[in-house]
Design a protein around this motif. Structure first.
Motif, PDB file in Angstrom:
ATOM      1  N   PHE A 146      12.657  11.955   5.111  1.00 56.35           N
ATOM      2  CA  PHE A 146      11.694  11.006   4.567  1.00 56.35           C
ATOM      3  C   PHE A 146      10.876  11.628   3.446  1.00 56.35           C
ATOM      4  CE2 PHE A 146       8.105   8.011   5.151  1.00 56.35           C
ATOM      5  CZ  PHE A 146       8.846   6.889   4.897  1.00 56.35           C
ATOM      6  N   LEU A 150       5.036  10.257   1.162  1.00 53.35           N
ATOM      7  CA  LEU A 150       4.786   9.000   1.873  1.00 53.35           C
ATOM      8  C   LEU A 150       4.316   9.273   3.291  1.00 53.35           C
ATOM      9  CD1 LEU A 150       7.633   6.589   0.830  1.00 53.35           C
ATOM     10  CD2 LEU A 150       5.282   6.690   0.071  1.00 53.35           C
ATOM     11  N   VAL A 158      -4.011   7.535   8.819  1.00 51.06           N
ATOM     12  CA  VAL A 158      -4.277   7.640  10.250  1.00 51.06           C
ATOM     13  C   VAL A 158      -5.479   8.543  10.513  1.00 51.06           C
ATOM     14  CG1 VAL A 158      -3.362   8.476  12.431  1.00 51.06           C
ATOM     15  CG2 VAL A 158      -1.892   7.218  10.867  1.00 51.06           C
ATOM     16  N   PHE A 248      -4.378  12.960  -6.002  1.00 48.20           N
ATOM     17  CA  PHE A 248      -4.138  12.144  -7.191  1.00 48.20           C
ATOM     18  C   PHE A 248      -4.084  10.655  -6.863  1.00 48.20           C
ATOM     19  CE2 PHE A 248      -1.270  10.208 -10.343  1.00 48.20           C
ATOM     20  CZ  PHE A 248      -2.019  10.466 -11.476  1.00 48.20           C
TER      21      PHE A 248
ATOM     22  N   MET B  53       0.374   3.868  12.140  1.00 47.10           N
ATOM     23  CA  MET B  53      -0.527   2.957  11.446  1.00 47.10           C
ATOM     24  C   MET B  53      -1.389   2.188  12.438  1.00 47.10           C
ATOM     25  SD  MET B  53       0.063   3.293   8.220  1.00 47.10           S
ATOM     26  CE  MET B  53      -0.253   1.856   7.246  1.00 47.10           C
ATOM     27  N   THR B  56      -4.836   3.273  13.857  1.00 49.30           N
ATOM     28  CA  THR B  56      -6.065   3.071  13.089  1.00 49.30           C
ATOM     29  C   THR B  56      -6.713   1.731  13.425  1.00 49.30           C
ATOM     30  OG1 THR B  56      -4.780   2.076  11.325  1.00 49.30           O
ATOM     31  CG2 THR B  56      -5.258   4.408  11.125  1.00 49.30           C
ATOM     32  N   VAL B 305       6.255   7.384  -6.737  1.00 42.60           N
ATOM     33  CA  VAL B 305       4.921   6.868  -6.409  1.00 42.60           C
ATOM     34  C   VAL B 305       3.896   7.431  -7.393  1.00 42.60           C
ATOM     35  CG1 VAL B 305       3.121   6.862  -4.655  1.00 42.60           C
ATOM     36  CG2 VAL B 305       5.504   6.611  -3.986  1.00 42.60           C
ATOM     37  N   LEU B 306       3.987   8.742  -7.643  1.00 41.16           N
ATOM     38  CA  LEU B 306       3.026   9.394  -8.527  1.00 41.16           C
ATOM     39  C   LEU B 306       3.277   9.025  -9.985  1.00 41.16           C
ATOM     40  CD1 LEU B 306       3.108  12.842  -6.759  1.00 41.16           C
ATOM     41  CD2 LEU B 306       1.269  11.180  -6.678  1.00 41.16           C
ATOM     42  N   THR B 309       2.036   5.567 -10.779  1.00 39.15           N
ATOM     43  CA  THR B 309       0.583   5.527 -10.908  1.00 39.15           C
ATOM     44  C   THR B 309       0.165   6.082 -12.264  1.00 39.15           C
ATOM     45  OG1 THR B 309       0.541   5.983  -8.569  1.00 39.15           O
ATOM     46  CG2 THR B 309      -1.545   6.086  -9.705  1.00 39.15           C
ATOM     47  N   LEU B 320       2.084   0.340  -3.802  1.00 32.07           N
ATOM     48  CA  LEU B 320       1.697   1.031  -2.569  1.00 32.07           C
ATOM     49  C   LEU B 320       0.263   1.535  -2.676  1.00 32.07           C
ATOM     50  CD1 LEU B 320       2.755   2.222   0.175  1.00 32.07           C
ATOM     51  CD2 LEU B 320       3.195   4.309  -1.083  1.00 32.07           C
ATOM     52  N   ILE B 321      -0.043   2.135  -3.810  1.00 34.14           N
ATOM     53  CA  ILE B 321      -1.395   2.662  -3.998  1.00 34.14           C
ATOM     54  C   ILE B 321      -2.409   1.518  -4.054  1.00 34.14           C
ATOM     55  CG2 ILE B 321      -2.842   4.147  -5.432  1.00 34.14           C
ATOM     56  CD1 ILE B 321      -0.367   5.474  -4.106  1.00 34.14           C
ATOM     57  N   ILE B 324      -2.985   0.429  -0.608  1.00 31.00           N
ATOM     58  CA  ILE B 324      -3.783   1.394   0.144  1.00 31.00           C
ATOM     59  C   ILE B 324      -5.258   1.216  -0.210  1.00 31.00           C
ATOM     60  CG2 ILE B 324      -4.342   3.838   0.363  1.00 31.00           C
ATOM     61  CD1 ILE B 324      -1.378   4.423   0.194  1.00 31.00           C
ATOM     62  N   ARG B 327      -6.654  -1.501   1.500  1.00 28.24           N
ATOM     63  CA  ARG B 327      -6.508  -1.261   2.934  1.00 28.24           C
ATOM     64  C   ARG B 327      -5.627  -2.336   3.583  1.00 28.24           C
ATOM     65  NH1 ARG B 327      -9.627   2.551   4.566  1.00 28.24           N
ATOM     66  NH2 ARG B 327      -9.601   1.918   6.735  1.00 28.24           N
ATOM     67  N   PHE B 329      -2.654  -2.747   5.316  1.00 26.43           N
ATOM     68  CA  PHE B 329      -1.711  -1.854   5.967  1.00 26.43           C
ATOM     69  C   PHE B 329      -0.404  -2.543   6.338  1.00 26.43           C
ATOM     70  CE2 PHE B 329      -5.474   0.973   7.317  1.00 26.43           C
ATOM     71  CZ  PHE B 329      -5.483   1.518   6.049  1.00 26.43           C
ATOM     72  N   VAL B 332       1.539  -1.808   3.276  1.00 17.83           N
ATOM     73  CA  VAL B 332       1.863  -0.383   3.234  1.00 17.83           C
ATOM     74  C   VAL B 332       3.009  -0.094   4.188  1.00 17.83           C
ATOM     75  CG1 VAL B 332       1.014   1.924   3.761  1.00 17.83           C
ATOM     76  CG2 VAL B 332      -0.456   0.314   2.560  1.00 17.83           C
ATOM     77  N   VAL B 336       6.683   1.355   3.178  1.00 20.15           N
ATOM     78  CA  VAL B 336       7.155   2.620   3.745  1.00 20.15           C
ATOM     79  C   VAL B 336       8.439   2.397   4.546  1.00 20.15           C
ATOM     80  CG1 VAL B 336       6.584   4.482   5.331  1.00 20.15           C
ATOM     81  CG2 VAL B 336       4.867   3.649   3.755  1.00 20.15           C
TER      82      VAL B 336
END
Lengths: 362, 363
Positions: A146, A150, A158, A248, B53, B56, B305-306, B309, B320-321, B324, B327, B329, B332, B336
């Motif tokens: 994975f 991510l 979490v 970042f 997840m 939370t 992902v980076l 962005t 995704l960002i 996030i 919030r 989820f 998200v 994922v």
């Protein structure tokens, strides 16, 4: 074979030459030595910077003003602020220096935690086998496949639900990274354990009535750890990259709690478009340099441990070098860096074959 | 010529694999076993993400916690079924994922599968470009480094490879942006296309979401050029990261094959050095490279992902960002889970290709 027997009786090389990195340093030649030395120097500077950050940094990492008033945002480099100030009004140089402390803390916590967890799981899994083993292997393979970032993001959500303070942030980042790394240690230690379990000395120990725990820790673990230093260095750099990546994308540590390079880069994203280069260049360079340094060390250790990749000395000097090799930091054969040549003047010169595998000798 | 290089190991390896596998073994059986192994991988990852997840709390409180009163929250939670025992929710979720239903986003109230489809194509496009860059840069340079092992080119290229690895993809992106977009003004700063081009593609009857294809469909070379120009910097940033890995891999493996007898034999027959490296030594070194590409997919998706962005490339990573930050989820979790499926599938495909090339790999 003979080498093994002979070197055991030979007087030991001085202690300092058997220390993990020193041993490899003496073993290396030419380009490889160059890379190792550069790596060690960069890593050394990084560690020193982290230790002496309070003395080196002109300002605090969350300092916005001094006796002359506020610093001002996006000041170009020069004058009181050697590397300029950020969009938030912090001193770039100070944040780069303080950032090394955060980086090193996270790296150490992450790597230590994953070594403990990964080694324990791998040892138990490989030693007992059965369904536990199969289950753990499948799980670890899945996690390993994975995307690390991510997984770290999910862990970040979490643990901290996103943003947090100094220790909360550091632990969130470190534990996120740990989860990603456990499978690597697990795989290595498990494979070694399965191999060692079949060795005669383990059987002998069992015949003598040693308990499982004793066999696992005394006989198996001690012999299974030879590749750990390599993974350690390679992971340390990966830990920093993951930390920066997390920072970042906004899982960073608040700028008032600690300095974090990834977070600073995130904040500089919009500066770049308007041509402000100092806010992104310096934290970025800091990451690149540290990762470069640690990777150079790790790569060199890796290459030195692999006889196929190790550069060789000129033929006259080579005798026995391969035999002295080892993945074990410090050397398994307690041979000097020059191999048996350095220890026993009368020893016959052994010209190593390029494909010589030191472990075949056993 | 290459058959000479490839042939000897194959029959021997074939025997070994036959001996190992039970009656009826072979590529078919391997395909089946390998295919069945996808499911536990996906199952484990999806379950892990779900339980992690959910520790939370429920997604509705997470997304709307501060905005609504406790009564309204309770109603919403009840409507969405989040007040039922978590084990029931878990099995329901597994069933949904199995049928391709990833739930509805909380922040934008769209089906997650729709979000995945809309933005997935952008990410796929970026990863595709990056792989091209990685191949073009990594493989030839790896051969060069192997051929001049321990000489100046090798030293330079190895440092280059480590630098590729050591530079976080977003920092590489920022630097590229600064130099080529801001200072030289040669390339666009961010985005996938200019607004004009996007509008033109918007009205295509059957748009794919992959701009490369869509822009060709418009038949306007200006749109295609615009799309390609936008892709250069993100592809470079993400591609160089992987190029470093390819370079090192090709180098190590070609060094291994360069020392073998058949390469010496070919050299003594007068095969020229270029051919020796690019064909004789390189072909057998391909197998480990293909295997690693499978692992690279994971790295590329993480990097995407980076990169997204950094360049405001509106793909899965960018969204995704955003989710996030909101919030959200459920979204998200959906993204994922989808990425987990992609990684598992791509590993499967890579393993199959490796097995087709090298019979020793088969079970």
């Amino acid at each position: 074979m003979t080498m093994l027997a002979e070197t055991t009786h030979a007087p030991k090389a001085p202690l300092w030459t058997r220390l993990p990195v020193v041993h490899q340093l003496r073993q290396s030649v030419g380009l490889q030595r160059g890379m190792l030395v550069v790596g060690l120097v960069i890593t050394g500077i990084f560690i020193l910077t982290a230790i002496f950050a309070p003395l080196l940094a002109p300002y605090g990492f969350s300092q916005l003003r001094d006796e002359n008033g506020t610093f001002g945002a996006q000041q170009s480099p020069g004058g009181a602020h050697l590397l300029g100030t950020t969009v938030g009004g912090y001193d770039v140089l100070s944040r780069v220096i303080w950032g090394s402390q955060t980086a090193i803390t996270v790296m150490v916590i992450a790597v230590v935690l994953s070594i403990f967890a990964g080694v324990a799981l791998g040892l138990v899994s490989g030693y007992f086998g059965g369904w536990l083993d199969r289950g753990l292997v499948v799980i670890c393979d899945a996690v390993y496949a994975f995307p690390a970032l991510l997984l770290a993001i999910v862990m970040g959500i979490v643990i901290s639900g996103g943003r947090s303070g100094l220790w909360g942030g550091i632990f969130a980042a470190a534990i996120s990274i740990t989860v990603v790394f456990i499978p690597q240690y697990f795989r290595v230690i498990r494979a070694e354990t399965v191999r060692i379990k079949a060795e005669a000395y383990v059987e002998s120990a069992r015949v003598l009535g040693a308990s499982n725990g004793r066999i696992m820790f005394r006989h198996v673990l001690r012999n299974a750890t030879r590749t750990l230093p390599l993974i350690f260095t390679l992971n340390a750099s990966e830990a920093l990259l993951t930390l920066a990546g997390l920072g970042f994308i906004g899982f960073g540590i608040e700028p008032s709690s600690a300095a974090e390079w990834g977070y600073d880069l995130n904040k500089s994203l919009s500066d770049v478009t308007s041509g402000i280069w100092w806010t992104s260049l310096f934290p970025g360079l800091a990451i690149v340099l540290v990762v470069l340094g640690i990777t150079l060390v790790g790569e060199s250790l890796n290459d030195l441990a692999d006889p196929r990749l190790r550069s060789r000395r000129a033929p006259g000097k080579t005798a026995g070098v391969v035999a002295a090799s080892s993945v074990v930091a410090g050397g398994i054969l307690s041979a000097g860096p020059g191999g048996i040549e350095g220890l026993e003047p009368d020893a016959p010169a052994v010209t190593p074959h390029p494909n010589d595998d030191p472990f075949e000798a056993k | 010529m290459t058959t000479v290089a490839m042939k000897p190991p194959v029959p021997a390896a074939g025997r070994i694999s036959k001996k190992k596998s039970s009656p009826g073994g072979g590529i078919g059986r391997y395909l089946l076993i390998r295919f069945l192994l996808i499911f536990p991988t996906i199952f484990i990852l999806v379950s892990m993400v779900f339980w992690l997840m959910r520790t939370t709390g429920d997604p509705i409180t997470a997304a709307l916690g501060g905005k609504l009163g406790p009564d309204q929250l309770a109603v919403l939670i009840h409507d969405a079924g989040y007040d039922r025992p978590i084990i029931i929710q878990y099995f329901e979720y597994l069933g949904q994922v199995f049928t391709g239903n990833f739930g509805t986003t909380i922040s934008t109230n769209r089906p997650v599968s729709e979000v995945l489809f809309t933005y997935g194509s952008a990410t796929a496009e970026l990863v595709f470009y990056a792989l091209i860059v990685a191949f073009i840069v990594g493989i030839p340079l790896g051969m060069v480094a192997a051929y001049w092992r321990d000489k100046a080119p090798d030293a330079f290229l190895r440092v280059f490879a480590i630098l590729c690895y050591a530079t976080p993809v977003f920092f590489a992106g920022l630097l590229l942006k600064l130099v080529f977009a801001v200072w030289l003004k040669a390339l666009p700063v961010a985005g996938r296309a200019t607004v004009g081009s996007e509008l033109q593609m918007q009205f295509l009857p059957d748009k794919t979401g992959i701009y490369l294809i869509d822009s060709i469909k418009t038949g306007d070379p200006a749109v295609l050029g615009d799309v390609l120009l936008h892709a250069v910097l993100p592809a470079l940033a993400l591609g160089l990261l992987t190029a470093g890995v390819f370079l090192r891999l090709v180098r190590t493996n070609v060094i291994g094959t360069l020392g073998t007898d058949y390469v010496n034999a070919a050299r003594s027959r007068g095969v020229n050095e270029f051919r020796l490296v690019s064909k004789h030594a390189y072909r057998p070194a391909l197998i480990p490279i293909i295997t690693v590409i499978g692992l690279q997919v994971a790295l590329l998706l993480g990097g995407a992902v980076l990169t997204e962005t950094t360049f405001e490339w509106k793909g899965l990573g960018f969204m995704l960002i955003e989710f996030i930050k909101a919030r959200d989820f459920v979204a998200v979790q959906g993204i994922v889970a989808l990425l987990a499926v992609i990684v598992a599938l791509s590993n499967f495909i890579v393993d199959i290709i490796a097995a087709l090339i090298d019979p020793r790999v088969r079970y």
